[in-house]
Design an enzyme around this catalytic site. Structure first.
Site, PDB file in Angstrom:
ATOM      1  N   GLU A 116       0.814  -1.224   0.000  1.00  0.00           N
ATOM      2  CA  GLU A 116       0.000   0.000   0.000  1.00  0.00           C
ATOM      3  C   GLU A 116       0.841   1.265   0.000  1.00  0.00           C
ATOM      4  O   GLU A 116       0.338   2.361  -0.155  1.00  0.00           O
ATOM      5  CB  GLU A 116      -0.941   0.018   1.211  1.00  0.00           C
ATOM      6  CG  GLU A 116      -2.135  -0.879   1.056  1.00  0.00           C
ATOM      7  CD  GLU A 116      -2.856  -0.692  -0.268  1.00  0.00           C
ATOM      8  OE1 GLU A 116      -3.405   0.397  -0.480  1.00  0.00           O
ATOM      9  OE2 GLU A 116      -2.854  -1.624  -1.088  1.00  0.00           O
ATOM     10  N   ARG A 154      18.196   9.015 -22.544  1.00  0.00           N
ATOM     11  CA  ARG A 154      18.178   9.329 -23.980  1.00  0.00           C
ATOM     12  C   ARG A 154      18.720  10.720 -24.277  1.00  0.00           C
ATOM     13  O   ARG A 154      19.140  11.007 -25.386  1.00  0.00           O
ATOM     14  CB  ARG A 154      16.753   9.234 -24.530  1.00  0.00           C
ATOM     15  CG  ARG A 154      16.119   7.877 -24.359  1.00  0.00           C
ATOM     16  CD  ARG A 154      14.705   7.801 -24.880  1.00  0.00           C
ATOM     17  NE  ARG A 154      14.652   7.719 -26.331  1.00  0.00           N
ATOM     18  CZ  ARG A 154      14.313   8.694 -27.141  1.00  0.00           C
ATOM     19  NH1 ARG A 154      13.975   9.854 -26.644  1.00  0.00           N
ATOM     20  NH2 ARG A 154      14.309   8.525 -28.437  1.00  0.00           N
ATOM     21  N   ASP A 169      12.362  14.199 -31.218  1.00  0.00           N
ATOM     22  CA  ASP A 169      11.285  13.364 -30.688  1.00  0.00           C
ATOM     23  C   ASP A 169       9.995  14.125 -30.452  1.00  0.00           C
ATOM     24  O   ASP A 169      10.001  15.335 -30.387  1.00  0.00           O
ATOM     25  CB  ASP A 169      11.689  12.865 -29.299  1.00  0.00           C
ATOM     26  CG  ASP A 169      12.487  11.609 -29.387  1.00  0.00           C
ATOM     27  OD1 ASP A 169      12.434  10.968 -30.425  1.00  0.00           O
ATOM     28  OD2 ASP A 169      13.161  11.292 -28.397  1.00  0.00           O
TER      29      ASP A 169
END
Ligand code: ADE
Length: 246
Positions: A116, A154, A169
Site C-alpha cells: 500500500e 536518452r 522526438d
C-alpha cells in the site's frame, strides 16, 4: 547518469538493464545503475519489510527501519544524492523532468514502494522529490523508476546513435513527432507520401511540421493549447482546420 535503486526486486530491475540502448549506455560508462534489495537492510531473522497499517485498512506498509538503514548506508559514501520516491501521489513525470534529471550531477536514488505504500516518515525525512508516471496504480515503483531512467538517459550525448534523435522526438518542440516511413515506397498498395521521395528538403520539413501539428490537434489538443504559437504554426493550423473541417 548515476543511479541507485532501492527495491524488493533487484533482479527484475537488473534484467531490464541488460538490453539494447540501456545496456550500451552502461557499457560506455554513460549510465550506472545499482539495485539494492531493501530486505538486505532488515535486522530480524525473518527479514520482514512490511507491517499492518496503523488505523486499519487494506494492504501492508513498508516499514521505516529498512528504508532509513538503506538510505543511510548509501549516503555514507558522502556523494551527493537526489532521493526520488516513485508513487502515484507524486508530481507528474514528463519530458522536462527527464531532461533535467539527465543533467543532474548528483546520484539519483530511487525508492520503489510496494504494497500500500511506505511509512510516511520515510517520505518526510528522506525524500527530495516524489514522481508519478501517470494516473494509474502499478504494483510497485520498479517499472516507474525504469521509465524515468530510460527516458532521461536518452538525452545524454552519446547514448542514442544519432544525436539528433532525442531533439526531434515527440514533445521536444511541444508537439508530437511526425510520421516516419522506410522502404519499400509501396507496401501492399500503401504508398509513402510523394513529398518524402522528392528530395526537396524545405518541402519535406514543411510536410513533417504540418503532419506533426495535424496529429497533435487530433490526439493531444491540450499540447497545442499550452504552446506559444509562431506565425508559421498558426498558418499551418488554419490550413489543417480548413482541410479537415475541424
Ligand atoms: N508506483 C505505483 N504506481 C505508480 C505510478 N503511477 N507512478 C510511479 N510510481 C508508482
Amino acid at each position: 547518469m548515476r543511479c541507485d535503486i532501492l527495491t524488493l526486486f533487484p533482479e527484475a530491475v537488473n534484467a531490464f538493464l541488460e538490453f539494447s540502448i540501456l545496456k550500451k549506455a552502461r557499457e560506455k560508462g554513460l549510465l550506472e545503475v545499482k539495485a539494492y534489495n531493501i530486505r538486505d537492510f532488515t535486522e530480524d531473522r525473518h527479514r520482514v519489510v512490511d507491517d499492518y497499517p496503523y488505523g486499519g485498512g487494506a494492504g501492508m506498509v513498508i516499514k521505516p527501519e529498512p528504508l532509513f538503514k538503506a538510505v543511510e548506508y548509501l549516503k555514507s559514501d558522502n556523494k551527493e544524492r537526489l532521493v526520488i520516491f516513485m508513487s502515484p501521489q507524486g508530481k507528474q513525470f514528463n519530458y522536462e523532468i527527464a531532461r533535467r534529471l539527465s543533467e543532474e550531477n548528483r546520484r539519483l536514488l530511487f525508492i520503489c514502494g510496494r504494497y500500500e505504500g511506505i511509512d510516511e516518515r520515510v517520505r518526510m525525512a528522506l525524500v527530495d522529490e516524489e514522481l508519478s508516471i501517470g494516473d494509474y496504480v502499478l504494483t510497485g515503483g520498479e517499472l516507474a523508476s525504469l521509465v524515468v531512467i530510460d527516458s532521461s538517459v536518452r538525452f545524454i550525448p552519446g547514448v542514442l546513435g544519432d544525436e539528433r534523435s532525442a531533439l526531434e522526438d515527440s514533445f521536444s518542440q511541444g508537439i508530437l513527432d511526425y510520421p516516419h516511413y522506410t522502404r519499400p515506397a509501396d507496401f501492399r498498395g500503401m504508398k509513402v507520401p510523394e513529398v518524402l521521395l522528392s528530395g526537396d528538403h524545405e518541402k519535406i520539413r514543411r510536410w513533417r511540421e504540418k503532419a506533426a501539428i495535424s496529429r497533435t490537434l487530433r490526439q493531444r489538443p491540450d499540447l497545442i493549447e499550452k504552446m506559444k504559437l509562431t506565425e508559421e504554426y498558426l498558418q499551418i493550423i488554419d490550413e489543417i482546420k480548413k482541410e479537415e473541417g475541424l
